[in-house]
Design a protein around this motif. Structure first.
Motif, PDB file in Angstrom:
ATOM      1  N   LYS A   1       0.830  -1.211   0.000  1.00  0.00           N
ATOM      2  CA  LYS A   1       0.000   0.000   0.000  1.00  0.00           C
ATOM      3  C   LYS A   1       0.864   1.260   0.000  1.00  0.00           C
ATOM      4  O   LYS A   1       0.480   2.278  -0.586  1.00  0.00           O
ATOM      5  N   LEU A   2       2.031   1.212   0.651  1.00  0.00           N
ATOM      6  CA  LEU A   2       2.952   2.342   0.551  1.00  0.00           C
ATOM      7  C   LEU A   2       3.413   2.497  -0.901  1.00  0.00           C
ATOM      8  O   LEU A   2       3.474   3.614  -1.435  1.00  0.00           O
ATOM      9  N   THR A   3       3.716   1.371  -1.542  1.00  0.00           N
ATOM     10  CA  THR A   3       4.094   1.413  -2.959  1.00  0.00           C
ATOM     11  C   THR A   3       2.972   1.987  -3.796  1.00  0.00           C
ATOM     12  O   THR A   3       3.187   2.840  -4.675  1.00  0.00           O
ATOM     13  N   SER A   4       1.757   1.538  -3.524  1.00  0.00           N
ATOM     14  CA  SER A   4       0.590   2.052  -4.248  1.00  0.00           C
ATOM     15  C   SER A   4       0.441   3.558  -4.045  1.00  0.00           C
ATOM     16  O   SER A   4       0.192   4.314  -4.998  1.00  0.00           O
ATOM     17  N   ASP A   5       0.601   4.019  -2.801  1.00  0.00           N
ATOM     18  CA  ASP A   5       0.518   5.460  -2.517  1.00  0.00           C
ATOM     19  C   ASP A   5       1.525   6.235  -3.360  1.00  0.00           C
ATOM     20  O   ASP A   5       1.199   7.282  -3.945  1.00  0.00           O
ATOM     21  N   LYS A   6       2.753   5.727  -3.410  1.00  0.00           N
ATOM     22  CA  LYS A   6       3.803   6.395  -4.182  1.00  0.00           C
ATOM     23  C   LYS A   6       3.460   6.418  -5.675  1.00  0.00           C
ATOM     24  O   LYS A   6       3.736   7.399  -6.379  1.00  0.00           O
ATOM     25  N   LEU A   7       2.862   5.336  -6.160  1.00  0.00           N
ATOM     26  CA  LEU A   7       2.474   5.273  -7.570  1.00  0.00           C
ATOM     27  C   LEU A   7       1.411   6.316  -7.895  1.00  0.00           C
ATOM     28  O   LEU A   7       1.479   6.987  -8.928  1.00  0.00           O
ATOM     29  N   PHE A   8       0.420   6.453  -7.026  1.00  0.00           N
ATOM     30  CA  PHE A   8      -0.639   7.427  -7.283  1.00  0.00           C
ATOM     31  C   PHE A   8      -0.125   8.859  -7.188  1.00  0.00           C
ATOM     32  O   PHE A   8      -0.544   9.735  -7.943  1.00  0.00           O
ATOM     33  N   VAL A   9       0.795   9.109  -6.265  1.00  0.00           N
ATOM     34  CA  VAL A   9       1.398  10.439  -6.180  1.00  0.00           C
ATOM     35  C   VAL A   9       2.161  10.741  -7.467  1.00  0.00           C
ATOM     36  O   VAL A   9       2.009  11.809  -8.073  1.00  0.00           O
ATOM     37  N   ALA A  10       2.993   9.792  -7.900  1.00  0.00           N
ATOM     38  CA  ALA A  10       3.784   9.985  -9.118  1.00  0.00           C
ATOM     39  C   ALA A  10       2.926  10.005 -10.370  1.00  0.00           C
ATOM     40  O   ALA A  10       3.338  10.539 -11.408  1.00  0.00           O
ATOM     41  N   GLY A  11       1.722   9.441 -10.289  1.00  0.00           N
ATOM     42  CA  GLY A  11       0.814   9.446 -11.435  1.00  0.00           C
ATOM     43  C   GLY A  11       0.519  10.843 -11.948  1.00  0.00           C
ATOM     44  O   GLY A  11       0.236  11.034 -13.139  1.00  0.00           O
ATOM     45  N   ASN A  12       0.620  11.822 -11.067  1.00  0.00           N
ATOM     46  CA  ASN A  12       0.392  13.205 -11.487  1.00  0.00           C
ATOM     47  C   ASN A  12       1.488  13.695 -12.432  1.00  0.00           C
ATOM     48  O   ASN A  12       1.247  14.559 -13.270  1.00  0.00           O
ATOM     49  N   SER A  13       2.685  13.141 -12.288  1.00  0.00           N
ATOM     50  CA  SER A  13       3.763  13.452 -13.227  1.00  0.00           C
ATOM     51  C   SER A  13       3.562  12.700 -14.537  1.00  0.00           C
ATOM     52  O   SER A  13       3.765  13.248 -15.621  1.00  0.00           O
ATOM     53  N   TYR A  14       3.165  11.439 -14.425  1.00  0.00           N
ATOM     54  CA  TYR A  14       2.956  10.621 -15.608  1.00  0.00           C
ATOM     55  C   TYR A  14       1.869  11.202 -16.504  1.00  0.00           C
ATOM     56  O   TYR A  14       1.887  11.008 -17.722  1.00  0.00           O
TER      57      TYR A  14
ATOM     58  N   MET B   1      -8.150  18.615  -3.794  1.00  0.00           N
ATOM     59  CA  MET B   1      -6.897  18.130  -4.378  1.00  0.00           C
ATOM     60  C   MET B   1      -6.414  18.946  -5.570  1.00  0.00           C
ATOM     61  O   MET B   1      -7.185  19.406  -6.397  1.00  0.00           O
ATOM     62  N   GLU B   2      -5.078  19.116  -5.606  1.00  0.00           N
ATOM     63  CA  GLU B   2      -4.385  19.611  -6.790  1.00  0.00           C
ATOM     64  C   GLU B   2      -3.669  18.450  -7.480  1.00  0.00           C
ATOM     65  O   GLU B   2      -3.347  18.522  -8.660  1.00  0.00           O
ATOM     66  N   GLY B   3      -3.429  17.384  -6.693  1.00  0.00           N
ATOM     67  CA  GLY B   3      -2.760  16.196  -7.197  1.00  0.00           C
ATOM     68  C   GLY B   3      -1.561  15.827  -6.358  1.00  0.00           C
ATOM     69  O   GLY B   3      -0.684  16.666  -6.115  1.00  0.00           O
ATOM     70  N   GLY B   4      -1.524  14.590  -5.852  1.00  0.00           N
ATOM     71  CA  GLY B   4      -0.374  14.093  -5.111  1.00  0.00           C
ATOM     72  C   GLY B   4      -0.494  14.162  -3.601  1.00  0.00           C
ATOM     73  O   GLY B   4       0.381  13.673  -2.892  1.00  0.00           O
ATOM     74  N   GLU B   5      -1.566  14.748  -3.084  1.00  0.00           N
ATOM     75  CA  GLU B   5      -1.724  14.858  -1.634  1.00  0.00           C
ATOM     76  C   GLU B   5      -2.150  13.522  -1.014  1.00  0.00           C
ATOM     77  O   GLU B   5      -2.853  12.725  -1.635  1.00  0.00           O
TER      78      GLU B   5
ATOM     79  N   TYR C   1      -4.566  20.946   9.400  1.00  0.00           N
ATOM     80  CA  TYR C   1      -5.802  21.699   9.160  1.00  0.00           C
ATOM     81  C   TYR C   1      -6.767  21.368  10.303  1.00  0.00           C
ATOM     82  O   TYR C   1      -6.506  20.455  11.089  1.00  0.00           O
ATOM     83  N   PRO C   2      -7.867  22.086  10.427  1.00  0.00           N
ATOM     84  CA  PRO C   2      -8.756  21.855  11.577  1.00  0.00           C
ATOM     85  C   PRO C   2      -9.210  20.410  11.749  1.00  0.00           C
ATOM     86  O   PRO C   2      -9.287  19.915  12.872  1.00  0.00           O
ATOM     87  N   GLU C   3      -9.499  19.705  10.651  1.00  0.00           N
ATOM     88  CA  GLU C   3     -10.063  18.369  10.771  1.00  0.00           C
ATOM     89  C   GLU C   3      -9.202  17.274  10.153  1.00  0.00           C
ATOM     90  O   GLU C   3      -9.586  16.099  10.176  1.00  0.00           O
ATOM     91  N   HIS C   4      -8.046  17.628   9.592  1.00  0.00           N
ATOM     92  CA  HIS C   4      -7.219  16.619   8.946  1.00  0.00           C
ATOM     93  C   HIS C   4      -5.778  17.093   8.806  1.00  0.00           C
ATOM     94  O   HIS C   4      -5.463  18.259   9.079  1.00  0.00           O
ATOM     95  N   PHE C   5      -4.920  16.176   8.394  1.00  0.00           N
ATOM     96  CA  PHE C   5      -3.544  16.491   7.989  1.00  0.00           C
ATOM     97  C   PHE C   5      -3.426  16.216   6.498  1.00  0.00           C
ATOM     98  O   PHE C   5      -4.223  15.475   5.916  1.00  0.00           O
ATOM     99  N   LYS C   6      -2.398  16.793   5.905  1.00  0.00           N
ATOM    100  CA  LYS C   6      -2.164  16.575   4.486  1.00  0.00           C
ATOM    101  C   LYS C   6      -0.667  16.404   4.272  1.00  0.00           C
ATOM    102  O   LYS C   6       0.122  17.285   4.583  1.00  0.00           O
ATOM    103  N   ILE C   7      -0.280  15.211   3.770  1.00  0.00           N
ATOM    104  CA  ILE C   7       1.118  14.952   3.416  1.00  0.00           C
ATOM    105  C   ILE C   7       1.286  15.333   1.951  1.00  0.00           C
ATOM    106  O   ILE C   7       0.641  14.747   1.073  1.00  0.00           O
ATOM    107  N   LEU C   8       2.141  16.301   1.695  1.00  0.00           N
ATOM    108  CA  LEU C   8       2.338  16.762   0.326  1.00  0.00           C
ATOM    109  C   LEU C   8       3.472  15.971  -0.333  1.00  0.00           C
ATOM    110  O   LEU C   8       4.354  15.429   0.347  1.00  0.00           O
ATOM    111  N   PRO C   9       3.489  15.894  -1.647  1.00  0.00           N
ATOM    112  CA  PRO C   9       4.525  15.112  -2.339  1.00  0.00           C
ATOM    113  C   PRO C   9       5.921  15.680  -2.112  1.00  0.00           C
ATOM    114  O   PRO C   9       6.116  16.900  -2.116  1.00  0.00           O
ATOM    115  N   ALA C  10       6.876  14.789  -1.935  1.00  0.00           N
ATOM    116  CA  ALA C  10       8.265  15.216  -1.757  1.00  0.00           C
ATOM    117  C   ALA C  10       8.934  15.518  -3.098  1.00  0.00           C
ATOM    118  O   ALA C  10      10.021  16.097  -3.125  1.00  0.00           O
ATOM    119  N   ILE C  11       8.293  15.124  -4.209  1.00  0.00           N
ATOM    120  CA  ILE C  11       8.883  15.315  -5.532  1.00  0.00           C
ATOM    121  C   ILE C  11       8.479  16.662  -6.138  1.00  0.00           C
ATOM    122  O   ILE C  11       7.452  17.241  -5.762  1.00  0.00           O
TER     123      ILE C  11
END
Length: 332
Positions: free
Chosen positions: A140-153, A217-221, A272-282
């Motif tokens: 699932k970590l691999t999957s997360d990374k794939l979806f984040v990078a999908g915005n570049s693809y 979303m803007e993509g990759g969050e 944020y008030p109700e959540h966190f957001k991890i932004l892409p490192a790339i």
């Protein structure tokens, strides 16, 4: 956003799909909702609940099958990716199968969504993807990374991908609440470790987090909802206060505490008030104002785990939730 749109849900006959589809139909007016999954019996059972509603369609297929995924995405505007091999021991004993679904399946979906011009995709993740110690979490970590990078693809294509991450879903099939309820007459509960804690989130809250991701979303969050924690011993005491609790030890691949954001991700995490957001490192996307919006960066070394949580669910609150949902616990 979803009015007059076509939405496809992979793995849509699971717990998430059974909650997402009715909530979607009640709040919005979609043109079509497609349930994409490989189990015909689960589709047949689910179809009974939506008999007469022509907006709900069922499509037999597997995310491992690239051609079938492409066919299913004809005319689709938005995708929620819920399909996964999720049971930790199953993944450990069948690693090739887990990888085919959770990794290869994600790759197939990303390629197909880009090529078919899907507007937005939100993939469901898990606390086990944060500092994973088992194969399921690693895939699932691999999957997360794939979806984040999908915005570049996607390149000049406008398809955008994001992820939502949450932990133990209260009352879902295979989770601790229905398990304890099923054995409470035996007078004894197996407790893996008296120190063990878990995050607590309802399926309704999980659906609302997905909606928020689509809107924000803007993509990759990676979106992580703020939710309360509870000790497993307190869950047991709520369900059967008179039952004896027998410590049986942690199972292979199981964590003492759930973790949703590790210290390594703190450099890219905003609150944020109700959540966190991890932004892409790339691509320096973690410094993108459109992604940060009004977020406040967390401190260095920040860790969001079920044992260091600021919010805790009481036995009274859990008991009230069980009373309100007793007819549906363990059914989806």
């Amino acid at each position: 956003m979803f009015d007059n749109a076509t939405i496809l849900v992979t793995g849509g006959t699971g717990s998430f799909g059974h909650t997402f589809v009715p909530m979607l139909l009640k709040k919005y007016s979609p043109f079509k909702v497609i349930i994409f999954s490989r189990d015909e019996m689960k589709q047949w059972e689910m179809a009974k609940k939506f008999e007469g509603d022509s907006r709900v369609r069922f499509f037999i297929g597997d995310v491992r099958d690239r051609d079938r995924v492409y066919r299913a995405l004809d005319g689709v505007d938005y995708v929620v990716h819920a399909a996964a091999t999720k049971i930790v021991p199953t993944a450990e004993y069948n690693p090739f199968e887990c990888i085919k679904t959770n990794v290869i399946g994600a790759m197939n979906l990303i390629d197909a969504c880009i090529d078919k011009g899907v507007k937005k995709v939100v993939a469901l993740s898990t606390d086990k993807a944060s500092s994973p110690i088992n194969l399921y979490g690693a895939t699932k970590l691999t999957s997360d990374k794939l979806f984040v990078a999908g915005n570049s693809y996607a390149g000049s294509n406008k398809t955008r991908f994001s992820v939502v991450r949450y932990g133990n879903v209260m009352g879902s099939r295979g989770s601790v609440i229905p398990f304890f309820m099923s054995i409470r007459g035996q007078g004894e509960f197996p407790i893996t470790d008296p120190r063990m804690t878990r995050f607590m989130i309802s399926l309704d809250e999980g659906v609302e987090l997905v909606w928020h991701a689509f809107n924000d979303m803007e993509g990759g969050e990676i979106y992580v909802k703020k939710i309360p924690s509870m000790k497993v011993t307190d869950i047991a005491s709520t369900i059967a206060p008179e039952a004896k609790q027998k410590v049986v030890g942690i199972r292979p691949g199981e964590k003492l505490h759930e973790q949703m954001i590790g210290t390594e991700d703190a450099f890219y995490t905003y609150e944020y008030p109700e959540h966190f957001k991890i932004l892409p490192a790339i691509h320096n996307w973690d410094k993108c104002a459109n992604r940060i919006k009004d977020g406040k960066k967390v401190s260095e070394g920040f860790l969001y785990a079920s044992d260091n949580n600021a919010e805790w669910m009481t036995e009274e609150e859990l008991g009230a939730w069980i009373d309100r949902n007793k007819d549906s616990i363990g059914s989806i």
